[in-house]
Design a protein around this motif. Structure first.
Motif, PDB file in Angstrom:
ATOM      1  N   GLY A 109     -24.993   9.639 -42.692  1.00 13.88           N
ATOM      2  CA  GLY A 109     -25.902   9.209 -41.632  1.00 13.88           C
ATOM      3  C   GLY A 109     -25.313   9.410 -40.245  1.00 13.88           C
ATOM      4  O   GLY A 109     -26.018   9.298 -39.253  1.00 13.88           O
ATOM      5  N   GLU A 110     -24.015   9.681 -40.196  1.00 10.82           N
ATOM      6  CA  GLU A 110     -23.402   9.971 -38.903  1.00 10.82           C
ATOM      7  C   GLU A 110     -23.949  11.283 -38.372  1.00 10.82           C
ATOM      8  O   GLU A 110     -24.326  12.172 -39.147  1.00 10.82           O
ATOM      9  CB  GLU A 110     -21.883  10.097 -39.046  1.00 10.82           C
ATOM     10  CG  GLU A 110     -21.176   8.809 -39.388  1.00 10.82           C
ATOM     11  CD  GLU A 110     -19.690   9.082 -39.573  1.00 10.82           C
ATOM     12  OE1 GLU A 110     -18.938   8.913 -38.586  1.00 10.82           O
ATOM     13  OE2 GLU A 110     -19.314   9.463 -40.695  1.00 10.82           O
ATOM     14  N   SER A 111     -23.974  11.395 -37.049  1.00  8.59           N
ATOM     15  CA  SER A 111     -24.456  12.625 -36.442  1.00  8.59           C
ATOM     16  C   SER A 111     -23.759  12.859 -35.110  1.00  8.59           C
ATOM     17  O   SER A 111     -23.151  11.948 -34.545  1.00  8.59           O
ATOM     18  CB  SER A 111     -25.972  12.562 -36.225  1.00  8.59           C
ATOM     19  OG  SER A 111     -26.290  11.537 -35.294  1.00  8.59           O
ATOM     20  N   ILE A 112     -23.862  14.082 -34.650  1.00  9.80           N
ATOM     21  CA  ILE A 112     -23.361  14.436 -33.330  1.00  9.80           C
ATOM     22  C   ILE A 112     -24.462  15.214 -32.631  1.00  9.80           C
ATOM     23  O   ILE A 112     -25.074  16.104 -33.226  1.00  9.80           O
ATOM     24  CB  ILE A 112     -22.045  15.245 -33.391  1.00  9.80           C
ATOM     25  CG1 ILE A 112     -21.569  15.583 -31.978  1.00  9.80           C
ATOM     26  CG2 ILE A 112     -22.183  16.483 -34.248  1.00  9.80           C
ATOM     27  CD1 ILE A 112     -20.192  16.211 -31.923  1.00  9.80           C
ATOM     28  N   GLU A 113     -24.733  14.847 -31.388  1.00 13.96           N
ATOM     29  CA  GLU A 113     -25.743  15.534 -30.589  1.00 13.96           C
ATOM     30  C   GLU A 113     -25.046  16.357 -29.514  1.00 13.96           C
ATOM     31  O   GLU A 113     -24.205  15.841 -28.781  1.00 13.96           O
ATOM     32  CB  GLU A 113     -26.694  14.526 -29.944  1.00 13.96           C
ATOM     33  CG  GLU A 113     -27.797  15.177 -29.151  1.00 13.96           C
ATOM     34  CD  GLU A 113     -28.820  14.187 -28.629  1.00 13.96           C
ATOM     35  OE1 GLU A 113     -29.431  14.488 -27.583  1.00 13.96           O
ATOM     36  OE2 GLU A 113     -29.017  13.117 -29.249  1.00 13.96           O
ATOM     37  N   LEU A 114     -25.410  17.630 -29.442  1.00 14.43           N
ATOM     38  CA  LEU A 114     -24.820  18.551 -28.476  1.00 14.43           C
ATOM     39  C   LEU A 114     -25.923  19.235 -27.680  1.00 14.43           C
ATOM     40  O   LEU A 114     -27.016  19.463 -28.206  1.00 14.43           O
ATOM     41  CB  LEU A 114     -23.992  19.616 -29.207  1.00 14.43           C
ATOM     42  CG  LEU A 114     -22.876  19.109 -30.113  1.00 14.43           C
ATOM     43  CD1 LEU A 114     -22.309  20.249 -30.949  1.00 14.43           C
ATOM     44  CD2 LEU A 114     -21.786  18.440 -29.292  1.00 14.43           C
ATOM     45  N   GLY A 115     -25.631  19.572 -26.453  1.00 11.73           N
ATOM     46  CA  GLY A 115     -26.598  20.273 -25.626  1.00 11.73           C
ATOM     47  C   GLY A 115     -26.338  21.763 -25.604  1.00 11.73           C
ATOM     48  O   GLY A 115     -25.231  22.215 -25.874  1.00 11.73           O
ATOM     49  N   PHE A 116     -27.381  22.510 -25.304  1.00  5.72           N
ATOM     50  CA  PHE A 116     -27.248  23.950 -25.090  1.00  5.72           C
ATOM     51  C   PHE A 116     -28.021  24.302 -23.825  1.00  5.72           C
ATOM     52  O   PHE A 116     -28.818  23.499 -23.340  1.00  5.72           O
ATOM     53  CB  PHE A 116     -27.704  24.764 -26.307  1.00  5.72           C
ATOM     54  CG  PHE A 116     -29.103  24.496 -26.803  1.00  5.72           C
ATOM     55  CD1 PHE A 116     -30.205  25.101 -26.218  1.00  5.72           C
ATOM     56  CD2 PHE A 116     -29.312  23.650 -27.879  1.00  5.72           C
ATOM     57  CE1 PHE A 116     -31.480  24.866 -26.686  1.00  5.72           C
ATOM     58  CE2 PHE A 116     -30.592  23.406 -28.368  1.00  5.72           C
ATOM     59  CZ  PHE A 116     -31.677  24.020 -27.759  1.00  5.72           C
TER      60      PHE A 116
END
Length: 133
Positions: free
Chosen positions: A54-61
Motif C-alpha cells: 500500500g506504500e506509494s511514491i508520487e513523482l512529478g514530470f
C-alpha cells in the motif's frame, strides 16, 4: 519503501522522459524492485508507483501546454499506443503523452498483476490494453 525503490521509480520515470528505456524494460525494472503497479495522471503531471503493502511514491514530470481533450477518441489513442508498442520512427514518450491527451486520455494505470494498462478519459471512458504474451 526503501531508497532503492525510490531511486528505481525516479530512474524509470526519467528514462521514459528521455526515451532511454522502452515500456517493457521499465515494467521489468519496476517489478524487480517490488512494485505492483503505477498510475500516470496527465492533468497533474504526476506518476504514482505502488507497492503491494500500500506504500506509494508520487513523482512529478514536466508539464506541457496541451490540455486533455473533453471527448475520448479511442481510435486516436489506439494509434498512439501502437506507435509506442512498435517504437515507430520518431516515437518519443513526450509525443505519446501529447497524442494521448489530444485523444482525451487523462491518464492510465499499469497493473503488473493484471498484465494490462487501463487508459481513462475525463468522462470515465476507458481503453484496456493487455500486455503481449
Amino acid at each position: 519503501m526503501n531508497a532503492d525503490q525510490n531511486n528505481c521509480a525516479q530512474n524509470c520515470l526519467d528514462a521514459a522522459e528521455a526515451n532511454a528505456m522502452t515500456f517493457p524494460e521499465i515494467v521489468a525494472k519496476l517489478i524487480e524492485a517490488g512494485f505492483e503497479s503505477y498510475a500516470i495522471d496527465f492533468r497533474r503531471s504526476t506518476a504514482i508507483y505502488y507497492l503491494p503493502s500500500g506504500e506509494s511514491i508520487e513523482l512529478g514530470f514536466p508539464a506541457d501546454d496541451v490540455p486533455v481533450e473533453a471527448s475520448f477518441d479511442d481510435d486516436a489513442l489506439r494509434a498512439a499506443i501502437l506507435e509506442a508498442q512498435t517504437l515507430a520512427p520518431g516515437y518519443t514518450y513526450k509525443g505519446f503523452r501529447l497524442k494521448a491527451k489530444r485523444a482525451g486520455c487523462a491518464g492510465y494505470l499499469v497493473s503488473f498483476l493484471g498484465h494490462r494498462a487501463v487508459y481513462f478519459g475525463r468522462t470515465g471512458d476507458t481503453h484496456v490494453e493487455r500486455f503481449p504474451q
